[in-house]
Design a protein around this motif. Structure first.
Motif, PDB file in Angstrom:
ATOM      1  N   MET A   1       0.796  -1.264   0.008  1.00 24.40           N
ATOM      2  CA  MET A   1       0.079  -0.090   0.022  1.00 24.40           C
ATOM      3  C   MET A   1       0.896   1.395   0.086  1.00 24.40           C
ATOM      4  O   MET A   1       0.559   2.213  -0.635  1.00 24.40           O
ATOM      5  N   GLY A   2       2.049   1.274   0.612  1.00 21.58           N
ATOM      6  CA  GLY A   2       2.823   2.537   0.893  1.00 21.58           C
ATOM      7  C   GLY A   2       3.603   2.743  -0.088  1.00 21.58           C
ATOM      8  O   GLY A   2       4.352   3.852  -0.432  1.00 21.58           O
ATOM      9  N   HIS A   3       4.364   1.694  -0.907  1.00 24.94           N
ATOM     10  CA  HIS A   3       5.481   1.878  -1.678  1.00 24.94           C
ATOM     11  C   HIS A   3       5.170   2.127  -3.127  1.00 24.94           C
ATOM     12  O   HIS A   3       3.969   1.493  -3.793  1.00 24.94           O
TER      13      HIS A   3
ATOM     14  N   GLU B   1       6.726   3.662   6.613  1.00 24.11           N
ATOM     15  CA  GLU B   1       8.065   3.864   6.060  1.00 24.11           C
ATOM     16  C   GLU B   1       8.237   3.610   4.753  1.00 24.11           C
ATOM     17  O   GLU B   1       9.127   4.113   3.917  1.00 24.11           O
ATOM     18  N   ALA B   2       7.468   2.724   4.141  1.00 26.56           N
ATOM     19  CA  ALA B   2       7.715   2.466   2.751  1.00 26.56           C
ATOM     20  C   ALA B   2       7.138   3.845   1.783  1.00 26.56           C
ATOM     21  O   ALA B   2       7.724   4.213   1.114  1.00 26.56           O
TER      22      ALA B   2
ATOM     23  N   ARG C   1       8.827   8.811  -1.160  1.00 21.36           N
ATOM     24  CA  ARG C   1       8.844  10.296  -1.318  1.00 21.36           C
ATOM     25  C   ARG C   1      10.278  10.623  -1.360  1.00 21.36           C
ATOM     26  O   ARG C   1      10.627  11.606  -2.120  1.00 21.36           O
ATOM     27  N   GLN C   2      11.421  10.065  -0.583  1.00 26.42           N
ATOM     28  CA  GLN C   2      12.846  10.398  -0.987  1.00 26.42           C
ATOM     29  C   GLN C   2      13.249   9.907  -2.278  1.00 26.42           C
ATOM     30  O   GLN C   2      14.170  10.400  -2.905  1.00 26.42           O
ATOM     31  N   GLU C   3      12.558   8.764  -2.872  1.00 26.84           N
ATOM     32  CA  GLU C   3      13.202   8.438  -4.233  1.00 26.84           C
ATOM     33  C   GLU C   3      12.575   9.198  -5.108  1.00 26.84           C
ATOM     34  O   GLU C   3      13.260   9.284  -6.448  1.00 26.84           O
ATOM     35  N   PHE C   4      11.554  10.072  -5.159  1.00 29.81           N
ATOM     36  CA  PHE C   4      11.084  10.927  -6.005  1.00 29.81           C
ATOM     37  C   PHE C   4      11.804  12.442  -5.781  1.00 29.81           C
ATOM     38  O   PHE C   4      11.618  12.700  -4.389  1.00 29.81           O
ATOM     39  N   ALA C   5      11.812  13.184  -6.516  1.00 24.76           N
ATOM     40  CA  ALA C   5      12.668  14.490  -6.400  1.00 24.76           C
ATOM     41  C   ALA C   5      11.787  15.641  -7.041  1.00 24.76           C
ATOM     42  O   ALA C   5      11.699  15.408  -8.397  1.00 24.76           O
ATOM     43  N   ALA C   6      11.245  16.542  -6.632  1.00 24.45           N
ATOM     44  CA  ALA C   6      10.911  17.634  -7.354  1.00 24.45           C
ATOM     45  C   ALA C   6      12.119  18.178  -8.244  1.00 24.45           C
ATOM     46  O   ALA C   6      13.260  18.393  -7.962  1.00 24.45           O
ATOM     47  N   PRO C   7      11.741  18.536  -9.811  1.00 26.28           N
ATOM     48  CA  PRO C   7      12.755  19.161 -10.702  1.00 26.28           C
ATOM     49  C   PRO C   7      13.045  20.325 -10.291  1.00 26.28           C
ATOM     50  O   PRO C   7      12.253  21.134  -9.756  1.00 26.28           O
ATOM     51  N   SER C   8      14.655  20.833 -10.336  1.00 25.70           N
ATOM     52  CA  SER C   8      14.802  22.262 -10.060  1.00 25.70           C
ATOM     53  C   SER C   8      14.311  23.069 -11.131  1.00 25.70           C
ATOM     54  O   SER C   8      14.527  22.476 -12.472  1.00 25.70           O
TER      55      SER C   8
END
Length: 810
Positions: free
Chosen positions: A275-277, A582-583, A588-595
């Motif tokens: 569900m979380g990942h 945790e997942a 959220r850490q694995e995705f990153a907003a583009p600069s």
């Protein structure tokens, strides 16, 4: 012996959740906790008074309570998804016809699957839905009843097993409730009875008397809840001594005591990860192609500037396009994209198409996605201009379908605002709340990403006889209500697809509202990552392992006493919660907003010191006067006309830390010493501060804030003939500071400013000349007098944002 008190406790514990789940009405925490505590008290009282209970009677009831609450918590994770898929009950209208005729009412069914009932006011049409049958309450109650049933050896030698009988009884109750509701509404009762949790709970109370008499199969006079043939007062499993039954040896008992919690923990962890990942996928180059070749709506090529005003200037996508171009390499095509175009794209956006695609183009798009492309489909309500028909041709290979309807809040005084939870999709990161204006609903596969599920909504079917095909935007008996999918994502081959249902959100007048810009970038970021079959294999494997372990764990719990069963359920719930959180955090850490690819000038509108506030959902969906003297929605939007990006920060500290300029509109609270120190540092480093005040602001603190930076403010009325007939405003008389500048802008707005370090502070009045009332609103085609307000804002922002050393002579 199980008395009606126990079943009443189970009903109360289950029914309490309807007051906070937010499916149909807003949360009522006081009612939830009151009913929950009453249910726990009923179970404890029943256990204390049971002759079959031995030591620790009160704990028996407590363990039952804890087990039921754990089950309800586990259902909270899946019920929203279930209810977003289930609305009309297939074949229910035809089945209800003979039942209604048996009740003395003429009835029939129409082609839409609605039930037609003859009433004194004519024929009424009713949608027979799972919500009318109170499906969420029934599922919660079934789980609670099973908790009470299993430890009593509920299967009897005569008739069905206890849980099966419970299911039959609850199904019969759902049918009866549905018929009663139909009769009440057809007789003129208010339609809100169909979803009010108090009415649902009251309807469940008779089951406390019926279930123990009908579900046990016990002969007359037998103790309620005891198995047929079992002696009264037979051992019920105790509290600790019967934690695991049937273990002939101590070693086997210890082994099972270790195996059981491990199995439940594994089940919860697998389901939590599922569900979380969300898989990040392989990041691509970020080349965006916006296809306008078949769209005659929400144009992207109309400049949003200080030369063009009126409805057409705000009802287009130029700001949305500029935001995407600021972060991604972007092309817009007005010719049907061919294979060469798609080879040069990583993400294709099809928004508001009004003309159909040919078969060759549809196949080309599907192949693009299957081979790793991202596809963003943006639609709107009610098949507007036929766009849902066109989008559904494109979306069919992915199992997505835009419905021909429009959504509205069941509470017509509320807004359709979605608030992401802790397990929200990475497409919602950085978004505290997201307001829809009017969306359609989506039909999606069960394995899709349920990005946004709207709650407390009704769905109006399309009415081609009304303006923009809207219905009456009121819940009618023939309409569905509850939870609906408004945004979803799917994986197809190595590519991804996202469907969004409210194109108005990205219009110039709405795009600048909180959440819009974040959602735009997050969706493109998710689509700009190629998927792989291994993602679906991983999801399927983890899901199957979790479900298998959960089934095994349920069998294990059936062999346990109350204490062990409650502990095992909480182990499962705890491991699910920890794993899912945790997942989700790792995702959220694995995705990153583009600069940004270019420097963006940002203007923060403070809400901590000022009276400023945006409309909650949109400047066109106001519950108050949209032409208020105190409203500044138009001023906020028009900042983008000067090539800056306005936003509402989380507080003054964030504004001073992240923005190029800060605007304080009609200050009504005094700045603390810490606030003034932060503002001073902001200005000395080159920041810009605008204080916009009004003679109507009788609580103004503008003079105290400006005084901290060497500006002695005094107000005096400006003569009427000096402002060409505009409302009278204050002139700001400044002290003797040699570094102070002053100008009267177009329309009579007076601005004074001075340099502070490398920055600048500007004070302007009268703010009323720049209010929504003065601008005439967002949509208006301005008169010449109203254009003066636009020109005054342009000039004021020029003073605020102009580079040092480039000051014009005034």
């Amino acid at each position: 012996m199980r008395r009606p008190t126990a079943w009443l406790g189970a009903i109360l514990l289950s029914g309490a959740w309807g007051f906070i789940d937010g499916f149909f009405v807003g949360p009522l925490p006081i009612a939830f906790w009151t009913i929950l505590l009453a249910g726990a008290a009923c179970l404890i009282i029943d256990a204390a008074g049971s002759p079959a209970s031995t030591g620790g009677r009160l704990l028996d009831g407590l363990f039952d309570t804890l087990s039921i609450i754990a089950l309800q918590l586990s259902l909270q994770a899946v019920l929203p998804i279930v209810m977003a898929h289930l609305h009309r009950i297939p074949g229910a209208a035809q089945a209800a016809v003979p039942l209604m005729e048996a009740m003395g009412r003429s009835a029939g069914a129409d082609d839409a699957g609605n039930l037609l009932i003859e009433t004194t006011t004519g024929v009424q049409s009713f949608a027979i839905t799972w919500e009318l049958a109170a499906l969420p309450a029934m599922l919660r109650l079934l789980g609670a009843f099973v908790v009470l049933a299993i430890p009593r050896g509920f299967a009897t030698s005569r008739g069905l097993a206890g849980p099966a009988k419970l299911l039959v009884i609850l199904s019969a109750h759902a049918v009866l409730r549905l018929l009663v509701l139909l009769g009440l509404v057809a007789s003129g009762a208010r339609l809100s009875l169909c979803y009010e949790p108090a009415f649902t709970l009251v309807g469940l109370l008779p089951l406390a008397w019926l279930v123990p008499r009908w579900a046990t199969g016990a002969p007359a006079g037998a103790p309620i809840g005891a198995p047929t043939g079992a002696p009264t007062g037979a051992r019920t499993g105790g509290i600790v001594a019967d934690s695991v039954r049937g273990a002939p040896r101590a070693t086997r008992r210890l082994g099972r005591l270790a195996l059981f919690p491990l199995t439940l923990a594994f089940a919860g962890a697998c389901l939590g990860v599922r569900m979380g990942h969300s898989h990040p996928g392989v990041l691509k180059q970020g080349r965006v192609l916006i296809d306008e070749s078949r769209s005659d709506w929400e144009w992207t090529d109309l400049p949003f500037d200080n030369c063009r005003y009126g409805q057409r200037s705000v009802y287009n996508y130029s700001v949305w396009r500029a935001w995407i171009e600021a972060h991604y390499t972007t092309r817009v095509t007005r010719e049907p994209p061919d294979d060469a175009d798609l080879r040069e794209a990583d993400v294709m956006i099809i928004k508001t198409p009004t003309r159909p695609y040919d078969r060759e183009s549809l196949d080309r798009i599907e192949r693009f996605v299957r081979q790793g492309g991202g596809l963003y489909l943006i639609g709107d309500h009610t098949n507007l201009f036929g766009m849902s028909t066109v989008l559904n041709q494109i979306a069919a290979p992915y199992g997505l379908e835009f419905q021909f309807d429009d959504t509205f809040p069941l509470d017509h005084e509320a807004y359709d605002i979605f608030r992401p939870g802790r397990l929200a999709s990475p497409m919602l990161r950085g978004i505290a709340s997201y307001a829809f204006e009017t969306s359609c609903t989506l039909r999606i596969p069960w394995n899709a990403r349920h990005v946004i599920i709207g709650r407390r909504l009704g769905a109006d079917p399309v009415d081609y006889g009304h303006v923009n095909f809207f219905g009456n935007i009121r819940l009618d008996p023939s309409e569905t209500f509850g939870l609906f999918v408004q945004t979803a994502g799917v994986v197809h081959g190595e590519g991804r697809v996202v469907a969004f249902t409210d194109s108005t959100n990205f219009s110039n007048f709405s795009m600048l509202w909180p959440g819009r810009r974040e959602l735009t970038l997050n969706v493109i970021d998710w689509l700009n990552r190629s998927a792989s079959p291994r993602e679906r294999l991983f999801d399927s494997l983890v899901g199957l392992l979790g479900m298998g372990a959960a089934v095994l764990g349920a069998w294990m719990m059936a062999r346990c006493g109350k204490a062990a069963r409650a502990a095992l359920l909480w182990v499962a719930v705890g491991s699910y919660t920890l794993a899912s959180v945790e997942a989700s955090g790792l995702t959220r850490q694995e995705f990153a907003a583009p600069s940004p690819r270019q420097r963006l000038v940002t203007v923060a509108f403070d809400t901590s010191l000022s009276s400023f506030g945006l409309e909650p959902a949109s400047p066109i969906l106001s519950r108050s006067d949209v032409l208020s003297w105190e409203g500044f929605n138009t001023f906020f939007i028009n900042v983008a006309r000067s090539s800056a990006w306005p936003f509402v920060p989380g507080g003054l500290a964030q504004a001073l830390r992240t923005a190029d300029a800060v605007v304080i509109v009609n200050p009504v609270r005094s700045a603390s010493v810490t606030d003034l120190g932060a503002m001073s540092g902001f200005l000395r480093k080159g920041g810009r501060l605008l204080i916009l005040d009004s003679i109507l602001n009788d609580r103004s603190t503008a003079a105290r804030i400006a005084g901290a930076f060497g500006m002695d403010l005094k107000t005096a009325l400006l003569a009427q003939d000096n402002v060409a007939g505009r409302p009278i405003g204050p002139v700001l008389s400044i002290g003797t500071s040699k570094s102070t500048h002053r100008v009267v802008t177009r329309g009579g707005c007076v601005a004074v400013w001075r340099e502070v370090g490398a920055g600048r502070i500007v004070v302007a009045g009268d703010a009323a000349l720049l209010s929504d009332h003065a601008f005439g609103g967002v949509y208006v085609t301005p008169t010449e007098a109203q254009r003066e307000s636009y020109r005054a804002e342009e000039e004021l922002l020029g003073i605020l944002l102009e580079p040092r050393g480039g000051e014009a002579s005034r």
